[in-house]
Write an enzyme that holds these catalytic residues in place. Structure first.
Site, PDB file in Angstrom:
ATOM      1  CG  HIS A   7      -7.130   3.127   3.128  1.00 52.25           C
ATOM      2  ND1 HIS A   7      -7.883   4.124   4.031  1.00 52.25           N
ATOM      3  CD2 HIS A   7      -7.702   1.976   3.778  1.00 52.25           C
ATOM      4  CE1 HIS A   7      -8.435   3.498   5.130  1.00 52.25           C
ATOM      5  NE2 HIS A   7      -8.257   2.106   4.884  1.00 52.25           N
ATOM      6  CB  CYS A  52     -11.425   2.632   6.018  1.00 51.72           C
ATOM      7  SG  CYS A  52     -11.032   0.802   6.336  1.00 51.72           S
ATOM      8  CG  ASP A  75      -1.817   1.030   1.303  1.00 51.57           C
ATOM      9  OD1 ASP A  75      -2.075   1.788   0.345  1.00 51.57           O
ATOM     10  OD2 ASP A  75      -2.482   1.356   2.457  1.00 51.57           O
TER      11      ASP A  75
HETATM   12  N1  GLN Z   1     -10.269  -0.076  12.479  1.00 53.65           N
HETATM   13  C1  GLN Z   1     -11.008  -0.275  11.205  1.00 53.65           C
HETATM   14  C2  GLN Z   1     -11.103  -1.839  11.067  1.00 53.65           C
HETATM   15  O1  GLN Z   1     -10.003  -2.458  11.080  1.00 53.65           O
HETATM   16  C3  GLN Z   1     -10.803   0.449  10.172  1.00 53.65           C
HETATM   17  C4  GLN Z   1      -9.571   0.463   9.614  1.00 53.65           C
HETATM   18  C5  GLN Z   1      -9.195   1.283   8.544  1.00 53.65           C
HETATM   19  O2  GLN Z   1      -9.784   2.386   8.670  1.00 53.65           O
HETATM   20  N2  GLN Z   1      -8.390   1.181   7.749  1.00 53.65           N
HETATM   21  O3  GLN Z   1     -12.056  -2.394  10.187  1.00 53.65           O
END
Ligand code: GLN
Length: 723
Positions: free
Chosen positions: A668, A565, A358
């Site tokens: 993301h 997310c 990533d």
């Molecule tokens: N903590 C949340 C999860 O693991 C969101 C993670 C994130 O924003 N990448 O699902």
């Protein structure tokens, strides 16, 4: 000698010979790997060769430098040392170093943070030096609390090991607090007055999750902190640096410790080198290396491994350095900024396994600090050069793509001969650039025919301005709780929205609404929520729940909201944090649950979608534990169009949500830089709503030159065969 151990030694000896003489490859890992296969206890069996004991060095940044310097210092003091100098830092690298060694006094081993748990139980090292913990390779190692747990678990298997830790880092101090091992705390005992960066890794108290307060902050989360709620604070320092002087070509500080004081000087720049040298001094002191021996080792230190290594290429001073995460890059940018003359800077970024797949983290780096420097030439290289180029574009830097370092030197026409070049490369990008610079420096000439610099391709592109009216009210973007939801580079979405509006002459105001602050949504045109680690997401959700009615009214009034997310999960009825069911905003009919097996069972990887918001595939990177299920009839943001990638859950092959002017997604990357059509779709809706409310016609968005963005999109699309 056990039979298994004898077999392990025999096979590894044969493989070492084979690698060196038949394949002409360095044997830094493989012999240890097969020896461990034959005898999993081989490290424990070999550890008695180290007559005085061993030191392990862990931490996100600085391991190789500290390991090598400490080994040098011990050798300068007349000790025989075994060391995995090239940074082969898994158990196989440590085993290989031990297998190749004869009897020695000390072992000094760089250890990967997660592999310490496989090394320390066998090695039972005298000391573990814990340098720092920053976000790094989130896709491979997970969020930082997982690393903390792993390091604490490793220390529990070796209770006599002394933990020498960076007390200025609350993440390291929290480990020291929870383990039963003896500890030695080191830190910088004065404010270095450094300019601060946008993103820091630990904002919250490690004990009680309140926000930390800082008397001063050096960089990242390092500094003198305390929790106003529970008293968690920087521990008192056993080894402290004071009277720190930081210059462009060197640094110095006074080190104070339980067994005496020392003046340390080094020809390196960068505050992070103060921490590296202080950690080395603290460890050297513990293994009875006199300060003079350490100073001599520092004076003679020749970082041949591309860490702050100098080359002269056709007479041009060229500095090569490794940087592999936002904190490392930000520190390098500070070094570059100390040079006020014209200069060339090249960033090489790969996304191989060792780098993390990533590259969202590029958006957590403050490249903006380089913008506006006169006489600066910028270049983007490495496998993800297109991503680097987009990131730099939105920082106001017009970077030319290059295939290698020679590509940069070939484009330096007109740059004064004494102007320096800086080459910053991440983990797997470093060795080829390092080798190339070695070749170029030896030959003295950069290869390739000189090219004329690319014409400037600033953001202005072909876009005309239709909306511009200087005295018009700005488009207001509310970035909610960026101090909490900031782990995955999602703030880049706001940078993109802001610049794409400005380029069309639309005035913009970005309001960063931090934890505990309030924003009146009546004056807001676009709300943004990023993703974050569970702990921070929990706290952000409390802030958001206090805004629930306002957010409901805003969404039902067609307010534009983009949520990524963790932020996306909070939009639903509820989401799960471990076993705890947390109430969500209920703005959209959806719920999020955890997969069996908890937060370790994550959906991670590149992903492409087909979405009605864009003609071409929408590309991004997902990394989440939560599984989201949409209510019947609720529309997804897009359908998964790549063979890799899950989206909302393990089976639906759909990602995110669309409801009125709300877009939620797991992507993301960040989402908008490589998907400019989605960015514009959101801007158009925000502008339309604003115009409707003001009773005026909505402005049209003039087209922009998106060649750089589209090239980055196309690169990922092609890799994913997503058409
Ligand atoms: N903590 C949340 C999860 O693991 C969101 C993670 C994130 O924003 N990448 O699902």
């Amino acid at each position: 000698m056990g039979l298994q151990f004898a077999a392990a030694r025999a096979v590894s000896a044969v493989s070492t010979w084979g690698l060196k003489h038949v394949f002409h490859r360095p044997a830094a890992n493989f012999p240890g790997k097969i020896a461990l296969y034959a005898d999993p206890r081989v490290i424990a069996d070999l550890a008695p060769r180290l007559q005085k004991g061993s030191v392990c060095v862990v931490g996100t940044n600085g391991k190789t430098t500290v390991t090598n310097l400490l080994a040098d210092a011990l050798e300068t003091a007349g000790q025989r040392v075994v060391c995995n100098r090239t940074g082969a830092n898994l158990d196989s690298g440590v085993a290989t170093a031990l297998l190749h060694a004869r009897e020695a006094d000390w072992g000094v081993f760089e250890c990967d943070e997660l592999w310490l748990a496989k090394i320390l139980p066998h090695l039972q090292a005298n000391y573990v030096v814990l340098l720092n913990l920053f976000r790094d390779q989130l896709d491979r190692v997970g969020e930082i609390d997982r690393i903390q747990e792993s390091i604490a678990g490793a220390l529990a298997t070796s209770p006599k090991t002394t933990l020498v830790f960076n007390a200025d880092d609350p993440l390291c101090a929290a480990i020291a607090e929870r383990v039963g091992n003896p500890t030695v705390a080191f830190g910088v005992d004065e404010d270095l007055h450094l300019p601060q960066n946008t993103v820091a890794d630990a904002q919250m108290c490690q004990r009680c999750s309140a926000m930390l307060e800082y008397a001063y902050r050096q960089y990242g989360q390092l500094g003198s902190y305390c929790c106003p709620a529970c008293g968690f604070a920087r521990p008192s320092l056993d080894c402290a640096a004071r009277d720190v002087h930081l210059g462009a070509d060197g640094l110095s500080f006074a080190a104070h410790g339980p067994r005496g004081d020392a003046e340390i000087e080094a020809p390196f720049s960068g505050a992070y080198m103060v921490y590296n040298l202080l950690a080395t001094w603290a460890a050297a002191d513990l293994v009875s290396v006199p300060a003079e021996a350490l100073q001599r080792a520092i004076d003679a230190f020749d970082p041949r491994n591309g860490r702050l290594q100098e080359f002269a290429v056709a007479g041009r001073r060229t500095l090569l350095n490794l940087a592999k995460n936002p904190t490392g890059f930000n520190q390098n940018i500070k070094i570059i900024l100390q040079d006020e003359r014209p200069k060339a800077v090249a960033f090489f970024v790969n996304d191989k396994e060792g780098d993390g797949r990533d590259v969202s983290w590029l958006w957590d780096i403050d490249f903006e600090e380089l913008a506006g420097q006169s006489g600066l030439r910028v270049f983007a290289g490495g496998i993800r050069k297109n991503d680097v180029q987009v990131r730099l574009k939105y920082a106001g830097l017009d970077a030319a793509l290059v295939d290698d370092a020679a590509g940069m030197f070939a484009q330096l026409d007109g740059l004064p001969a004494d102007a320096r070049a800086y080459v910053i490369a991440n983990y797997t990008a470093l060795p080829p650039v390092h080798a190339e610079l070695g070749r170029l420096a030896d030959g003295g000439q950069a290869a390739g025919a000189p090219l004329s610099p690319k014409p400037s391709e600033g953001l202005s592109g072909s876009g005309g301005v239709q909306a511009a009216e200087d005295d018009a009210a700005p488009l207001v973007i509310a970035h909610l709780f960026p101090d909490l939801l900031n782990l995955y580079g999602d703030g880049g979405n706001v940078k993109v929205l802001e610049r794409r509006a400005r380029e069309r002459g639309i005035p913009v105001e970005v309001r960063r609404v931090n934890h505990g602050e309030h924003v009146d949504l009546a004056g807001v045109d676009l709300v943004f929520l990023g993703g974050g680690p569970d702990r921070e997401q929990r706290l952000a959700s409390e802030d958001l729940m206090r805004m629930r009615d306002d957010l409901h009214a805003y969404v039902e009034d067609d307010g534009v909201l983009l949520a990524i997310c963790g932020g996306f999960q909070i939009l639903g009825h509820e989401w799960l944090l471990g076993e705890e069911v947390v109430k969500g905003l209920g703005l959209v009919d959806m719920t999020t649950e955890r997969a069996p097996g908890g937060s370790g069972n994550r959906l991670i990887g590149n992903i492409a979608l087909r979405s009605p918001l864009a003609d071409q595939a929408v590309v991004g990177y997902e990394n989440h534990a939560g599984r989201t299920h949409l209510g019947t009839g609720v529309e997804a943001f897009g359908d998964v169009a790549s063979s890799t990638g899950h989206g909302n859950n393990d089976s639906d092959k759909r990602d995110g949500v669309r409801y009125k002017n709300v877009v939620g997604t797991y992507l993301h990357g960040p989402l908008l830089p490589k998907n400019p059509q989605v960015a514009d779709a959101l801007l158009i809706r925000a502008l339309e709503r604003r115009a409707r409310r003001a009773g005026v016609p909505a402005p049209e968005l003039a087209p922009l030159d998106d060649a750089v963005e589209n090239a980055a999109n196309e690169y990922v699309r092609n890799r994913l065969n997503a058409g």
